[in-house]
Write a protein that holds these residues in place. Structure first.
Motif, PDB file in Angstrom:
ATOM      1  N   ARG A 220       0.845  -1.197   0.000  1.00 24.88           N
ATOM      2  CA  ARG A 220       0.000   0.000   0.000  1.00 24.88           C
ATOM      3  C   ARG A 220       0.874   1.239   0.000  1.00 24.88           C
ATOM      4  NH1 ARG A 220      -4.109  -0.782   3.526  1.00 24.88           N
ATOM      5  NH2 ARG A 220      -4.504   1.441   3.686  1.00 24.88           N
ATOM      6  N   GLN A 221       0.263   2.378  -0.189  1.00 20.64           N
ATOM      7  CA  GLN A 221       1.000   3.647  -0.236  1.00 20.64           C
ATOM      8  C   GLN A 221       1.242   4.222   1.158  1.00 20.64           C
ATOM      9  OE1 GLN A 221       2.222   5.013  -3.164  1.00 20.64           O
ATOM     10  NE2 GLN A 221       1.516   3.083  -4.030  1.00 20.64           N
ATOM     11  N   ARG A 222       0.196   4.189   2.011  1.00 19.60           N
ATOM     12  CA  ARG A 222       0.268   4.781   3.345  1.00 19.60           C
ATOM     13  C   ARG A 222      -0.213   3.783   4.395  1.00 19.60           C
ATOM     14  NH1 ARG A 222      -1.360   8.325  -0.116  1.00 19.60           N
ATOM     15  NH2 ARG A 222      -3.589   8.017   0.113  1.00 19.60           N
ATOM     16  N   MET A 223       0.354   3.891   5.571  1.00 17.12           N
ATOM     17  CA  MET A 223      -0.022   3.019   6.678  1.00 17.12           C
ATOM     18  C   MET A 223      -1.364   3.463   7.250  1.00 17.12           C
ATOM     19  SD  MET A 223       0.875   0.440   8.393  1.00 17.12           S
ATOM     20  CE  MET A 223       0.273  -0.302   9.882  1.00 17.12           C
ATOM     21  N   ASN A 224      -2.192   2.490   7.576  1.00 19.09           N
ATOM     22  CA  ASN A 224      -3.475   2.722   8.211  1.00 19.09           C
ATOM     23  C   ASN A 224      -3.380   2.139   9.624  1.00 19.09           C
ATOM     24  OD1 ASN A 224      -6.145   2.543   9.090  1.00 19.09           O
ATOM     25  ND2 ASN A 224      -6.928   2.070   7.055  1.00 19.09           N
ATOM     26  N   ASP A 225      -3.751   2.913  10.640  1.00 21.41           N
ATOM     27  CA  ASP A 225      -3.605   2.469  12.031  1.00 21.41           C
ATOM     28  C   ASP A 225      -4.322   1.156  12.331  1.00 21.41           C
ATOM     29  OD1 ASP A 225      -1.954   4.565  12.696  1.00 21.41           O
ATOM     30  OD2 ASP A 225      -3.571   5.820  13.493  1.00 21.41           O
ATOM     31  N   CYS A 226      -5.443   0.881  11.639  1.00 16.42           N
ATOM     32  CA  CYS A 226      -6.168  -0.359  11.943  1.00 16.42           C
ATOM     33  C   CYS A 226      -5.358  -1.601  11.562  1.00 16.42           C
ATOM     34  CB  CYS A 226      -7.539  -0.370  11.280  1.00 16.42           C
ATOM     35  SG  CYS A 226      -7.524  -0.625   9.507  1.00 16.42           S
ATOM     36  N   LEU A 227      -4.354  -1.444  10.704  1.00 18.61           N
ATOM     37  CA  LEU A 227      -3.522  -2.587  10.312  1.00 18.61           C
ATOM     38  C   LEU A 227      -2.612  -3.049  11.449  1.00 18.61           C
ATOM     39  CD1 LEU A 227      -2.503  -1.445   6.723  1.00 18.61           C
ATOM     40  CD2 LEU A 227      -4.214  -3.154   7.340  1.00 18.61           C
ATOM     41  N   SER A 228      -2.357  -2.174  12.409  1.00 19.15           N
ATOM     42  CA  SER A 228      -1.471  -2.536  13.521  1.00 19.15           C
ATOM     43  C   SER A 228      -2.240  -3.108  14.710  1.00 19.15           C
ATOM     44  CB  SER A 228      -0.656  -1.318  13.956  1.00 19.15           C
ATOM     45  OG  SER A 228      -1.504  -0.296  14.430  1.00 19.15           O
ATOM     46  N   LYS A 229      -3.544  -3.200  14.591  1.00 18.64           N
ATOM     47  CA  LYS A 229      -4.393  -3.714  15.678  1.00 18.64           C
ATOM     48  C   LYS A 229      -3.990  -5.142  16.048  1.00 18.64           C
ATOM     49  CE  LYS A 229      -8.960  -5.108  15.720  1.00 18.64           C
ATOM     50  NZ  LYS A 229     -10.326  -4.965  15.237  1.00 18.64           N
ATOM     51  N   GLY A 230      -3.649  -5.344  17.293  1.00 17.57           N
ATOM     52  CA  GLY A 230      -3.282  -6.668  17.787  1.00 17.57           C
ATOM     53  C   GLY A 230      -1.828  -7.043  17.592  1.00 17.57           C
ATOM     54  N   ALA A 231      -1.045  -6.130  17.037  1.00 17.94           N
ATOM     55  CA  ALA A 231       0.376  -6.430  16.802  1.00 17.94           C
ATOM     56  C   ALA A 231       1.155  -6.438  18.116  1.00 17.94           C
ATOM     57  CB  ALA A 231       0.981  -5.394  15.859  1.00 17.94           C
TER      58      ALA A 231
END
Length: 182
Positions: A45-56
């Motif tokens: 993807r082009q930019r990071m989305n905060d929901c992608l880090s959920k549970g990391a």
């Protein structure tokens, strides 16, 4: 695993994610004692989305690239992350051996090589097309993780059918797969 289908059917459908084929790279590192450094995850993807880090896991580093693969710049970012977690200092005479695949982002990356030299990191690359046989993590850890991740992903897709978004649930799926190994 048991497959149930109508009698006489030659083709059986399967539930798959709409994101099938979407590449996400995980850069993992552990020592011989089994201690892990928090991973780096690279999304397509082009930019990071905060929901992608959920549970990391705490300390996980995130990056983005156009194809979801590691780049020279992302490898330098990961190497800085490695230095932070191994508590290496420029002034130390301590040396660390880092085993890598032979990808050009590692072997032909002068910024990474210079950074490694400054901190006493000896980067040893495996010959091309041999990591699946030689690299310790590939042999001992990733093979089981891949199998368990795929099983957990299928289970999650069935559990949340219709609302499932594999990218947003990747860490939940990853940890469900990981727990089966340990």
């Amino acid at each position: 695993m048991k497959i149930v289908a109508q009698k006489g059917k030659h083709q059986v459908g399967a539930l798959t994610s709409g994101e099938r084929g979407l590449t996400t790279t995980g850069v993992c590192c552990m020592n011989a004692a089994g201690e892990f450094i928090p991973p780096m995850v690279i999304f397509k993807r082009q930019r990071m989305n905060d929901c992608l880090s959920k549970g990391a896991p705490t300390g996980t580093v995130f990056g983005c690239s156009k194809n979801g693969w590691i780049t020279s710049e992302l490898f330098v970012q990961w190497l800085e992350h490695f230095i932070k977690y191994t508590k290496l200092k420029k002034s130390d005479n301590k040396q660390v051996l880092l085993l890598l695949d032979g990808h050009t982002t590692h072997t032909k990356n002068m910024e990474a090589i210079s950074l490694a030299c400054d901190y006493g990191i000896i980067m040893l690359s495996f010959p091309a097309h041999t990591t699946h046989r030689l690299q310790p993590l590939d042999r001992s850890f990733f093979k089981s993780l891949k199998t368990n991740y795929n099983e957990a992903s299928i289970f999650l897709a069935k559990e949340k059918s219709g609302e499932h978004n594999q990218t947003n649930n990747c860490f939940r799926t990853f940890w469900n797969g990981l727990l089966k190994i340990s």
